[in-house]
Write an enzyme that holds these catalytic residues in place. Structure first.
Site, short mmCIF file in Angstrom:
data_model
loop_
_atom_site.label_atom_id
_atom_site.label_comp_id
_atom_site.label_asym_id
_atom_site.label_seq_id
_atom_site.Cartn_x
_atom_site.Cartn_y
_atom_site.Cartn_z
N ARG A 198 -0.15 -9.85 10.69
CA ARG A 198 1.16 -9.26 10.99
C ARG A 198 2.27 -10.28 10.76
O ARG A 198 3.44 -9.93 10.66
CB ARG A 198 1.26 -8.80 12.46
CG ARG A 198 0.33 -7.69 12.90
CD ARG A 198 0.34 -6.53 11.99
NE ARG A 198 -0.76 -6.64 11.02
CZ ARG A 198 -0.86 -5.89 9.94
NH1 ARG A 198 0.05 -5.00 9.66
NH2 ARG A 198 -1.88 -6.04 9.10
N LYS A 232 0.82 -1.21 0.00
CA LYS A 232 0.00 0.00 0.00
C LYS A 232 0.86 1.26 0.00
O LYS A 232 0.66 2.16 -0.81
CB LYS A 232 -0.89 -0.03 1.24
CG LYS A 232 -1.59 1.25 1.53
CD LYS A 232 -2.12 1.25 2.94
CE LYS A 232 -1.00 1.50 3.92
NZ LYS A 232 -1.50 1.86 5.27
N THR A 233 1.80 1.29 0.92
CA THR A 233 2.62 2.50 1.03
C THR A 233 3.44 2.71 -0.23
O THR A 233 3.63 3.84 -0.68
CB THR A 233 3.53 2.40 2.26
OG1 THR A 233 2.74 2.06 3.39
CG2 THR A 233 4.21 3.72 2.53
N GLN A 280 -9.34 -3.65 8.18
CA GLN A 280 -8.41 -3.25 9.24
C GLN A 280 -8.89 -2.03 10.01
O GLN A 280 -8.11 -1.32 10.63
CB GLN A 280 -7.03 -2.98 8.65
CG GLN A 280 -6.35 -4.24 8.15
CD GLN A 280 -4.93 -3.98 7.72
OE1 GLN A 280 -4.07 -3.67 8.54
NE2 GLN A 280 -4.67 -4.10 6.43
N ASP A 332 -4.25 8.42 3.52
CA ASP A 332 -3.82 7.09 3.97
C ASP A 332 -4.77 6.60 5.04
O ASP A 332 -5.38 7.39 5.76
CB ASP A 332 -2.39 7.21 4.54
CG ASP A 332 -1.74 5.86 4.69
OD1 ASP A 332 -2.26 4.87 4.13
OD2 ASP A 332 -0.70 5.78 5.37
N GLU A 333 -4.91 5.30 5.19
CA GLU A 333 -5.75 4.71 6.25
C GLU A 333 -7.15 5.34 6.28
O GLU A 333 -7.64 5.74 7.34
CB GLU A 333 -5.09 4.90 7.63
CG GLU A 333 -3.66 4.39 7.73
CD GLU A 333 -3.58 2.88 7.92
OE1 GLU A 333 -4.62 2.18 7.72
OE2 GLU A 333 -2.50 2.38 8.25
#
Length: 790
Positions: A629, A59-60, A277, A246-247
DNA sequence: TGCGGTGAATTTTTT
DNA sequence: ATTCACCGCA
């Protein structure tokens, strides 16, 4: 006109250079690095884009490449891009990675930062539009609560019933939903004796009088300005040609409205997020924002990033199995090109201590490389639901000498001594900072107790002056005697002198800081203190002064600290990480342990009680975050017994364990414990749910005294209910099983009757202890047969 | 002013 | 169990 044009002309000049240099670079080698979905998301520059990026899907990378691409193609100058994140860490990483992509540092991007940092910038420019001066101070939670406490006293509110913390929290929630005092719906305003909006309004007035804002105000004020001043809004709508978020699943209503307003003109908004998430609903995040994106921005392009570069197939499958149980998802299917790997391991334990022991041993085994190539301690993390679970691990790891680090917890700038020192600095920069004065007026002890402080307050208020001036007036009137007077005189004079030095440019602010801590007697105070933590606090103060080096002056430092409360002091050495699931979002580790998967703990009883089904779904997303994770090894565990608030309690394995697909799970059972053997328990229990036949360490649990005790105690909660019927149980209505008039038992107050119900709190008239307000969790239903007269 | 006792609560956390 | 806030007393 306004300062807007000048500022931005300068910024534009600075960033043109960057853009020009970027454009001169070779054509987009970075695009080659992307997979098709990522590339699609990066290249769709114009129009609204929703990038649904599953865990570990790059994503980043996509986000930063998109920014680089915008600059590289000349579509936008660096200062025309608004890129918002939630945390400073994320902002920093974004900045670094864009810089790396472009092969230079990115200094010409003034609008890349957290929502709050960007809003501070905006608000400083237009502060007067909401009745503030542009040098307003930003209060943190601590200041906020203290201010609220004063209000509570002034307003004669029963602080027992409405603790300042809680009130501040409620108002914060309203701000998150973009409600100014006049906009709070009547149904909500009924909170605390129908005085909700009144208090809120009063609180805002106090803030304005102090020329201060709290975190919620930063957004809300800017939003108010945008809504009331079309010209101001129009400027920014024109200016921000491209917006990236973002997010996005974590945005609250205020942030959502803010973004929607700004994106209205160009409609070049790219939101990145993962509805699976979303784990911050409890602090105002609205998953709805991401679910609604296509409606908000018709014609939006939706790109799904589904190729996972982090985890093995078993881990992904287990995570998918869990999250599948949630309804109303946008839906993604993670896949990976990797085809090897361990199954998710599942293990049950007798109690929490044994769980900690087992994990400790397993960590050591993995570090030694028993079963596979060794892992560094840095590669392993333990993710817990609630921070109190950490203690068991800390205790255990300390006794076996296993190096660990706790992530999260109190931050450097939140510590007592740091906040005290900061209050002194604040006074030096602006002596009219009443909150700072209050904080330190008697720290260290100066013989200025409640009485003296009250006199100062009165002197200040009757003269419409600040507290420092109030103190001066009081001293002039000689209305204060003894030690206090002399000390106060000294303090007031000191503040004046420090303020002088702070304003003089030539003076070193580091020396000034040292001088302040010395002259105020604050350093001496901790030197004479002989509590075990005193040396550490002095150490922290030294560190604080050291941190000043990176700033030009005290003012710059204070500004920075208000928004950036980081604590990145990292000691050397490989360590196992311990943190909450929330803190783990965005991180990854080769080896993950997920302890405490027991119903009531995880999913948390409280989340289910208070939020019902949506609470359970958020917990499930938390489970999903936890599993995803892990890169290579993920171990879920639970304990049959656990000490909760000093009392031993038994618990059932988490319902999320049922949702782990069995083909991707390996059940471990420590041999030789409680007569347990693999698979023997199916017979013991005769569980109708076939899924249960492979359940972890079921033998241990089912044969344990804890289990038996539990069985005999709660016939109404059998372990192997089908999922459907279970979902009914978690409905809030069904859970708070008390009604007015019910007889109940409380371990401390004894028997009583419910007189009122308010959410999960019960008003109870206890037979012996009188009327009390108790959280329903702490009482049990009393059948009359239970009550033994004596 | 300061200490020790009592009572009550107790998820998650950023800015 | 532990922490934290408040109260009463020296």
């Amino acid at each position: 006109m306004s300062s807007f044009d000048e500022d931005d002309a300068l910024e534009a000049a600075a960033s043109m250079g960057l853009a020009a240099r970027a454009m001169a670079a070779r054509p987009a080698p970075y695009l080659e690095d992307l997979n098709p979905a990522q590339r699609e998301a990066v290249e769709a520059l114009d129009g609204p884009v929703l990038m649904l990026a599953g865990a570990g899907t790059g994503k980043t990378k996509a986000l930063t490449t998109r920014i680089a691409h915008l600059l590289n193609t000349g579509n936008a100058r660096p200062n025309e891009i608004l890129a918002v994140t939630f945390t400073n860490k994320a902002a920093r990483e974004m900045r670094n990675r864009v810089g790396r992509l472009l092969g230079q540092t990115v200094e010409g991007m003034p609008w890349m930062g957290t929502f709050h940092a960007i809003c501070v910038k905006l608000l400083r420019r237009h502060a007067e539009l909401v009745g503030l001066k542009s040098n307003f101070t930003i209060l943190d939670t601590d200041d906020q609560v203290r201010l609220m406490k004063q209000l509570i006293v002034a307003e004669n509110i029963d602080e027992k019933r409405w603790p300042a913390r809680q009130l501040a929290g409620i108002i914060d929630g309203w701000k998150n939903r973009a409600w100014t005092p006049d906009k709070v719906p009547a149904a909500e305003a009924g909170a605390f004796n129908h005085r909700g909006t009144e208090i809120y309004d009063y609180y805002q007035q106090r803030l304005k009088a102090l020329n201060a804002v709290d975190f919620g105000d930063l957004l809300l004020h800017v939003l108010t300005i945008f809504q009331a001043h079309d010209d101001v809004l129009a400027q920014y709508q024109r200016w921000f040609r491209y917006i990236l978020v973002d997010e996005y699943q974590d945005t609250n209503v205020a942030q959502y409205l803010w973004l929607r307003l700004l994106a209205r003109t160009h409609r070049n908004i790219c939101c990145v997020g993962d509805d699976d998430q979303s784990i911050y609903g409890w602090r105002g995040a609205e998953v709805g924002n991401i679910l609604r994106f296509e409606k908000d921005f018709p014609g939006a392009k939706v790109v799904r990033l589904e190729q996972n570069y982090r985890s093995t197939p078993h881990i992904l499958a287990a995570a998918s199995g869990v999250i599948d149980a949630n309804k109303g998802r946008l839906g993604k299917t993670l896949w990976t090109a990797v085809d090897q790997g361990e199954k998710v391991r599942l293990i049950g334990h007798w109690d929490g201590e044994e769980e900690a022991r087992w994990i400790g041993e397993n960590v050591e085994d993995l570090a030694r490389g028993r079963a596979m190539a060794p892992f560094s301690h840095d590669d392993m993390a333990i993710l817990v639901r609630a921070s109190h679970q950490m203690r068991a691990f800390e205790d255990r790891f300390l006794t076996i000498g296993l190096p660990y680090r706790v992530i999260g917890g109190p931050r450097f700038y939140e510590r007592l001594e740091i906040r005290d020192a900061m209050a002194y600095f604040r006074l030096a920069v602006s002596p009219d900072d009443d909150l700072a004065f209050e904080r330190v007026v008697n720290t260290p002890r100066r013989g200025l107790g409640d009485k003296a402080q009250q006199k100062i307050q009165i002197a200040a208020r009757t003269n419409g002056a600040t507290l420092v001036d109030g103190a001066r007036i009081l001293l002039a009137a000689k209305d204060l005697g003894g030690r206090g007077a002399a000390e106060l005189r000294l303090l007031v004079d000191n503040i004046a002198r420090w303020h002088d030095s702070a304003r003089r440019d030539g003076h070193s602010h580091i020396e000034l800081a040292e001088q302040i801590l010395e002259e105020s007697g604050y350093t001496a105070f901790w030197q004479t203190e002989k509590t075990p933590e005193a040396p550490g606090r002095l150490e922290n103060l030294k560190e604080l002064v050291k941190a000043l080096e990176q700033f030009e002056n005290l003012q710059g430092f204070l500004e920075h600290v208000a928004l950036i409360m980081d604590n990145e002091s990292e000691e050397a050495g490989a360590k196992v990480s311990i943190m909450t699931l929330h803190a783990a979002k965005g991180l990854e580790f080769p080896v993950i342990f997920l302890p405490g998967w027991e119903d009531g703990l995880f999913p948390s009883q409280r989340a289910m009680d208070e939020q019902g089904l949506s609470g359970l779904e958020e917990e499930r997303r938390l489970a999903y975050v936890g599993i995803t994770r892990a890169e290579r090894l993920c171990t879920v565990s639970f304990a049959a017994n656990r000490r909760v608030y000093g009392q031993w309690q038994s618990a059932l394995p988490s319902r999320f364990i049922d949702e782990l697909p069995e083909t991707h799970v390996e059940v471990l059972t420590p041999p030789g414990l409680y007569g347990g053997g693999y698979g023997s328990a199916g017979a013991v229990r005769g569980a109708p749910d076939s899924n249960l036949n492979d359940r972890a360490a079921r033998a241990d649990v089912y044969n344990s005294p804890g289990w038996r005790r539990l069985q005999s105690r709660s016939q109404n909660r059998p372990m192997s209910q089908p999922k459907e019927s279970r979902n009914v149980v978690i409905d809030a209505e069904a859970v708070s099983s008390f009604a007015v008039g019910d007889r109940v038992f409380h371990s401390k107050f004894g028997y009583g009757a419910v007189t009122a119900i308010e959410g999960d709190k019960l008003d109870i008239a206890f037979d012996k202890a009188g009327a009390k307000k108790v959280v329903s969790r702490f009482v049990s239903e009393a059948s009359r047969a239970d009550e033994v007269p004596f």
